[in-house]
Design a protein around this motif. Structure first.
Motif, PDB file in Angstrom:
ATOM      1  N   SER A  44      19.135   7.014 -26.811  1.00 47.49           N
ATOM      2  CA  SER A  44      18.841   6.593 -25.433  1.00 47.49           C
ATOM      3  C   SER A  44      18.094   7.653 -24.636  1.00 47.49           C
ATOM      4  N   ARG A  71      25.848  11.336 -18.597  1.00 48.79           N
ATOM      5  CA  ARG A  71      24.487  10.758 -18.559  1.00 48.79           C
ATOM      6  C   ARG A  71      23.607  11.306 -19.675  1.00 48.79           C
ATOM      7  N   THR A  98      29.469  10.296 -24.129  1.00 43.75           N
ATOM      8  CA  THR A  98      28.077  10.343 -23.651  1.00 43.75           C
ATOM      9  C   THR A  98      27.247   9.257 -24.333  1.00 43.75           C
ATOM     10  N   PRO A  99      26.075   8.931 -23.760  1.00 41.75           N
ATOM     11  CA  PRO A  99      25.235   7.888 -24.358  1.00 41.75           C
ATOM     12  C   PRO A  99      24.749   8.306 -25.742  1.00 41.75           C
TER      13      PRO A  99
END
Length: 343
Positions: free
Chosen positions: A339, A133, A334-335
């Motif tokens: 973001s 996340r 991971t993003p």
């Protein structure tokens, strides 16, 4: 007994013993916790033998393994070791496991580990599992601050994908990647190992004995104690173990010809992967520790390596390494940094 040699781990200056000691099983996951007094004797024996690279994590216990190591390193022992611990696996109050890499958590867990270990600085601090996340750049940014503050010396990642490794390394040099590597866990060889070598990152191989499989063979699954989590691993389920037994038998045959144990042969195979690889077999028994050191003096010819690799091909093993694939590098991207919203 011959002294264990030294090696450079990564390209940032960390030097460790050529074989480490995984300390998890002393306190958790492979049966009930062992008596502190016995484990401290084993740790001191390891250090006296030249095995000075000790591996723990805040989640082992949880917390009790770090406390054990803190006790073991009192009285001048701390200066003799390279101490690695990890953060990132959080057990919530209702018993659920989550992976965390947010900055506040990174800092809080580092402070807590320093306190439990009763030290001023952690030699090698790994993110134990990747928080999918949180952009890895955010986690690394906080780890970089901890290096600058002198709370940690070197940064590592465990079970990280090639993309995650590259992105992390761009923020601050990664010293080591910890990954599962053994004769029955070879999935890292295709992408992760080459990525580490391209970037000058050391490789720390955990479970090099297949979680004890290459030491004890299939008989280890006959009498699981309730606290041993290996009994839930897909590879140890009866329908898979029957198939996997064949691999152990072949390793045992070759070991007999070499005049060593199957465990020593399996460990020697990991050592022969390169001088940038440090296996960290764990044990709670002095006799097994001494056997593991013996693996360092076993020399394997290219023909023997090829034979072992042919019998340990991808289809030689049935069952995943973990119950959940979320625990491996395959699901650790991971993003993007863009973001991330600062609250």
């Amino acid at each position: 007994m011959a002294k264990v040699g030294r090696m450079k781990l990564g390209s940032q200056g960390l030097e460790v013993s050529a074989q480490g000691l995984g300390c998890m099983g002393m306190s958790a996951n492979y049966g009930p916790p062992k008596p502190d007094e016995d484990m401290i004797k084993l740790i001191h024996h390891a250090i006296d033998s030249g095995v000075t690279f000790l591996d723990t994590s805040d989640v082992y216990g949880p917390h009790t393994n770090e406390i054990l190591l803190g006790k073991a390193l009192k009285g001048g022992w701390r200066e003799k070791v390279e101490l690695a611990t990890k953060f990132g696996i959080s057990v919530t109050t209702d018993g659920k496991t989550e992976f965390r890499g947010d900055p506040a958590y990174v800092r809080a867990t580092c402070e807590a580990s320093l306190k439990r270990l009763d030290i001023d600085c952690i030699d090698l601090y790994y993110q134990h599992r990747i928080d999918t996340r949180v952009p890895i750049e955010i986690t690394m940014g906080e780890l970089k601050k901890l290096v600058e503050e002198g709370k940690i010396k070197y940064i590592g990642l465990s079970e990280a994908s090639p993309t995650t490794i590259r992105r992390a390394h761009a923020v601050h040099p990664i010293t080591a990647i910890q990954l599962e590597w053994s004769l029955w866990s070879r999935d890292a060889e295709e992408e992760i190992v080459p990525t580490c070598r391209e970037l000058g990152i050391g490789i720390v191989a955990y479970s090099p004995l297949g979680r004890g499989f290459f030491s004890s063979g299939p008989k280890m699954a006959e009498n699981w104690v309730p606290e041993d989590r290996r009994q839930f691993t897909p590879r140890f389920q009866p329908e898979n173990l029957e198939h996997n037994k064949a691999l152990f038998e072949r390793v045992k045959e070759i070991a007999a010809k070499k005049g060593c144990t199957p465990g020593q042969l399996a460990l020697a195979w990991v050592h022969h992967q390169g001088n940038d690889v440090c296996p960290i077999p764990g044990t709670t028994k002095m006799e097994n520790f001494n056997q593991n050191i013996g693996a360092l003096s076993i020399k394997l010819t290219p023909q023997e390596m090829a034979e072992l690799e042919s019998i340990a091909s991808a289809d030689a093993v049935k069952g995943d390494r973990y119950v959940s694939v979320l625990l491996t590098w395959r699901n650790s991207d991971t993003p993007p940094l863009s973001s991330w919203k600062v609250e």
